[in-house]
Design a protein around this motif. Structure first.
Motif, mmCIF file in Angstrom:
data_model
loop_
_atom_site.group_PDB
_atom_site.id
_atom_site.type_symbol
_atom_site.label_atom_id
_atom_site.label_comp_id
_atom_site.label_asym_id
_atom_site.label_seq_id
_atom_site.Cartn_x
_atom_site.Cartn_y
_atom_site.Cartn_z
ATOM 1 N N LEU A 97 0.803 -1.057 -0.043
ATOM 2 C CA LEU A 97 0.066 0.136 -0.062
ATOM 3 C C LEU A 97 1.017 1.469 0.180
ATOM 4 O O LEU A 97 1.615 1.539 0.950
ATOM 5 N N ASN A 98 0.891 2.032 -1.080
ATOM 6 C CA ASN A 98 1.747 3.032 -1.275
ATOM 7 C C ASN A 98 3.211 3.097 -0.916
ATOM 8 O O ASN A 98 3.860 3.648 -0.420
ATOM 9 N N GLY A 99 3.688 1.776 -1.426
ATOM 10 C CA GLY A 99 5.052 1.444 -1.355
ATOM 11 C C GLY A 99 5.330 0.649 -0.203
ATOM 12 O O GLY A 99 6.659 0.336 0.108
ATOM 13 N N GLU A 100 4.433 0.572 0.998
ATOM 14 C CA GLU A 100 4.672 -0.174 2.205
ATOM 15 C C GLU A 100 4.175 -1.444 2.435
ATOM 16 O O GLU A 100 2.850 -1.700 1.739
ATOM 17 N N ARG A 101 4.685 -2.392 2.634
ATOM 18 C CA ARG A 101 4.308 -3.844 2.527
ATOM 19 C C ARG A 101 3.663 -4.002 4.016
ATOM 20 O O ARG A 101 4.068 -4.067 4.824
ATOM 21 N N VAL A 102 2.197 -4.123 3.642
ATOM 22 C CA VAL A 102 1.529 -4.264 4.789
ATOM 23 C C VAL A 102 0.894 -5.567 5.233
ATOM 24 O O VAL A 102 0.337 -5.981 6.125
ATOM 25 N N GLN A 103 0.862 -6.630 4.110
ATOM 26 C CA GLN A 103 0.713 -7.978 4.156
ATOM 27 C C GLN A 103 1.827 -8.673 3.678
ATOM 28 O O GLN A 103 2.123 -8.322 2.722
#
Length: 268
Positions: free
Chosen positions: A189-195
């Motif tokens: 999400l927006n460059g951030e690995r959230v899963q």
């Protein structure tokens, strides 16, 4: 084989086979019957979802760590809900946050999608994968406020809005994915690995799901099965939930399949 669906320069939707060199060959025939890869280069003008679902069957709470983060008891049987075919969205096209039936808690869920290629009913677990046409990435977009508080006690209202089932970017046939329960799966999400987890954490694996869903029930060709999401959903984020907002970009990554990316916008 890696299969895409696309619009050509005449506006006709066709299927193509992605080649190792990055080119695409046109597919002739019916994916659910007899088809062949032609020698002609595909005239790809716009990428579409790899298939048009005949129905979308979804499984909730199917990863152990996800059940833990939501403080839910592990289910004894698969939990089934459905999405309408209106929820389909193509790669690169926007996920629309509902404004008419407004939601302020729209969440992402990376999921492995299974596409049934032949009609089946009462299939045994041992033969279940024989009926799979292929696998693709899915985002089970969920309006949590409608799902949990405003949906009358069932999940479908929060899962059923237009654009809430992006699929793609390609369909990968089972010969390239002999074990669908050994794949890394993630949401960015927006460059951030959230899963970031593995399909091996499923409580009910893909063969078990097909056995269960086909029980006394015909799964027609084109049935899409969304197999659940791992931990890391926005609803469970700390110190506060992380909801999708207009301007966001969300990508689903699955090993051996690729990356499905969609921007987020408001419903016009």
């Amino acid at each position: 084989m890696k299969i895409i669906r696309y619009l050509d320069s005449a506006g006709v939707a066709r299927h193509g086979s992605e080649q190792p060199d990055g080119s695409v060959r046109r597919i002739d025939g019916d994916l659910y019957g007899t088809y062949s890869v032609s020698g002609d280069t595909a005239d790809v003008q716009r990428l579409l979802a790899p298939i048009v679902p005949t129905q979308i069957l979804c499984i909730g709470l199917n990863y152990r760590r996800h059940a833990e983060e939501t403080k839910a008891k592990l289910p004894e049987r698969p939990i089934l809900f459905v999405k309408g075919i209106n929820t389909l969205q193509h790669p690169g096209e926007p996920i629309l946050i509902p404004t008419h039936m407004a939601s302020h808690e729209v969440d992402y869920e990376c999921e492995l999608a299974v596409v049934i290629g032949r009609a089946c009913k009462n299939v045994s677990r041992e033969r279940a994968l024989d009926y799979v046409l292929g696998y693709t990435c899915a985002n089970d977009v969920s309006a949590r406020d409608w799902q949990i508080r405003m949906g009358g006690g069932q999940w479908c209202r929060g899962k059923f809005f237009d654009t809430f089932a992006p699929l793609g970017p390609r369909l990968v046939t089972p010969d390239e994915i002999p074990n669908p329960n050994a794949l890394r799966i993630a949401t960015v999400l927006n460059g951030e690995r959230v899963q970031d987890w593995n399909t091996g954490d499923m409580i009910f694996d893909v063969p078990t799901l097909i056995e269960f869903l086909s029980g006394s029930t015909t799964l027609v060709p084109g049935t899409v099965i969304l197999t659940g999401t791992p931990h890391g959903v926005g609803m469970a984020a700390k110190p506060e939930p992380r909801w999708l907002r207009p301007g966001d970009v969300v990508s689903i990554e699955i090993e051996k399949i690729g990356t499905l990316t969609n921007p987020v916008a408001s419903e016009p």
